[in-house]
Design a protein around this motif. Structure first.
Motif, mmCIF file in Angstrom:
data_model
loop_
_atom_site.group_PDB
_atom_site.id
_atom_site.type_symbol
_atom_site.label_atom_id
_atom_site.label_comp_id
_atom_site.label_asym_id
_atom_site.label_seq_id
_atom_site.Cartn_x
_atom_site.Cartn_y
_atom_site.Cartn_z
ATOM 1 N N ASP A 82 0.843 -1.192 0.000
ATOM 2 C CA ASP A 82 0.000 0.000 0.000
ATOM 3 C C ASP A 82 0.884 1.251 0.000
ATOM 4 N N LEU A 83 0.588 2.206 -0.884
ATOM 5 C CA LEU A 83 1.392 3.427 -0.946
ATOM 6 C C LEU A 83 1.263 4.255 0.333
ATOM 7 N N LYS A 84 0.192 4.051 1.089
ATOM 8 C CA LYS A 84 -0.010 4.774 2.349
ATOM 9 C C LYS A 84 0.268 3.888 3.559
ATOM 10 N N PHE A 85 1.152 2.911 3.364
ATOM 11 C CA PHE A 85 1.434 1.948 4.435
ATOM 12 C C PHE A 85 1.945 2.623 5.701
ATOM 13 N N GLN A 86 2.910 3.525 5.556
ATOM 14 C CA GLN A 86 3.513 4.150 6.731
ATOM 15 C C GLN A 86 2.502 4.951 7.534
ATOM 16 N N SER A 87 1.606 5.659 6.837
ATOM 17 C CA SER A 87 0.580 6.440 7.534
ATOM 18 C C SER A 87 -0.387 5.526 8.282
ATOM 19 N N LYS A 88 -0.816 4.465 7.630
ATOM 20 C CA LYS A 88 -1.746 3.536 8.269
ATOM 21 C C LYS A 88 -1.089 2.814 9.443
ATOM 22 N N TRP A 89 0.183 2.465 9.264
ATOM 23 C CA TRP A 89 0.893 1.781 10.353
ATOM 24 C C TRP A 89 1.054 2.695 11.563
ATOM 25 N N LEU A 90 1.396 3.951 11.297
ATOM 26 C CA LEU A 90 1.567 4.918 12.385
ATOM 27 C C LEU A 90 0.260 5.139 13.132
ATOM 28 N N GLU A 91 -0.843 5.216 12.408
ATOM 29 C CA GLU A 91 -2.143 5.429 13.051
ATOM 30 C C GLU A 91 -2.541 4.243 13.930
ATOM 31 N N SER A 92 -2.101 3.048 13.566
ATOM 32 C CA SER A 92 -2.464 1.855 14.344
ATOM 33 C C SER A 92 -1.552 1.626 15.541
ATOM 34 N N CYS A 93 -0.484 2.416 15.669
ATOM 35 C CA CYS A 93 0.431 2.287 16.807
ATOM 36 C C CYS A 93 -0.155 2.999 18.026
ATOM 37 N N ASP A 94 0.189 2.517 19.220
ATOM 38 C CA ASP A 94 -0.262 3.203 20.430
ATOM 39 C C ASP A 94 0.640 4.409 20.701
ATOM 40 N N GLU A 95 0.328 5.156 21.747
ATOM 41 C CA GLU A 95 1.037 6.404 22.017
ATOM 42 C C GLU A 95 2.520 6.173 22.299
ATOM 43 N N ALA A 96 2.827 5.099 23.032
ATOM 44 C CA ALA A 96 4.235 4.814 23.349
ATOM 45 C C ALA A 96 5.030 4.504 22.073
ATOM 46 N N GLU A 97 4.443 3.723 21.179
ATOM 47 C CA GLU A 97 5.121 3.383 19.927
ATOM 48 C C GLU A 97 5.265 4.617 19.038
ATOM 49 N N GLN A 98 4.238 5.459 19.013
ATOM 50 C CA GLN A 98 4.324 6.688 18.224
ATOM 51 C C GLN A 98 5.398 7.618 18.761
#
Length: 267
Positions: free
Chosen positions: A189-205
């Motif tokens: 997916d061309l928007k993989f990084q954005s989707k992955w970041l949104e699915s991370c919790d606050e600590a991971e972000q």
């Protein structure tokens, strides 16, 4: 209260300014001496014998590009491919025996995948660099059977390294998604990084943000250093303006993107 704040700011600036002034004086003196030496050597180079440079350009460089670098590329790709497949296999085995409540086991798998991805990404950049160096003599160079075979092998190896890199990313992401079902995104997916970041919790972000800021600072220092180096070398050697333009361009993009994103997040 306001006056007290201003006094604290002035004191902090005074302490830092003294150190900054000393560092700047030392840097200016060092740059002046280094610049003089480089310009002096550059003039000697321009007016002197260039047989060594001609030999390197016409003999040594093509030899490296067709007899050394291709085999390094093949060897590097093979080693990284075998290593990454081994790590993926061990992580898959560990995941099948992993207990959801075992945080130490999850951390160990994450660390193994992170190290493997770092190795894979680094080797891909090196492979891209070697491929670019080899390409310099592909056009308009020797058209012998050996060179044609080497060119085919180089292109095939580079394409395989690209596919291998994508495969490693896909397998790693899928393993992480199995461990963390809340994770979203596909490497295709061309928007993989954005989707992955949104699915991370606050600590991971927070970890991602700190890592990104560290990369921004390092790149700023590297671009500054390269700009200074290319400026000094340009006064002594015929390197052209392209290296300086590239370093300044990357530096400008780094700063503009960071500040625009900061303003966007503030609002």
């Amino acid at each position: 209260m306001k006056q007290s704040i201003q006094e604290n700011i002035q004191k902090e600036d005074q302490v830092a300014q003294k150190r900054f002034t000393i560092i700047m004086i030392i840097a200016i003196l060092f740059g002046a001496v280094l610049g003089f030496l480089i310009v002096f050597l550059g003039r000697s180079f321009i007016t002197g014998d260039k047989s060594g440079l001609v030999t390197f350009t016409k003999i040594v460089s093509p030899f490296l590009q067709f007899y050394i670098l291709p085999f390094i590329l093949v060897l590097l790709t093979a080693i990284i491919d075998i290593r990454t497949r081994s790590v993926l296999k061990s992580c898959r085995f560990a995941l099948t025996h992993w207990d959801v409540e075992d945080e130490a086991g999850a951390k160990k798998i994450n660390q193994s995948l992170s190290k493997m991805l770092t190795l894979s990404q680094g080797s891909y950049v090196i492979a891209f660099c070697i491929f670019g160096l080899i390409c310099y003599n592909m056009v308009g160079g020797d058209s012998s059977i050996y060179h044609l075979i080497i060119t085919f092998i180089v292109i095939a190896t580079f394409l395989y390294s690209l596919l291998s890199f994508t495969h490693v990313q896909k397998k790693s992401v899928n393993l992480l998604k199995e461990m963390n079902p809340e994770k979203r995104g596909s490497v295709f997916d061309l928007k993989f990084q954005s989707k992955w970041l949104e699915s991370c919790d606050e600590a991971e972000q927070l970890i991602i943000y700190k890592s990104a800021y560290k990369a921004y600072r390092v790149m700023t220092h590297i671009c500054l250093g390269l700009t200074m180096i290319f400026t000094i070398l340009g006064m002594a050697f015929p390197i052209g303006i392209l290296p300086l333009l590239l370093s300044c361009g990357l530096w400008l993009v780094n700063i503009v993107v960071y500040n625009l994103e900061s303003m966007k997040l503030e609002h």
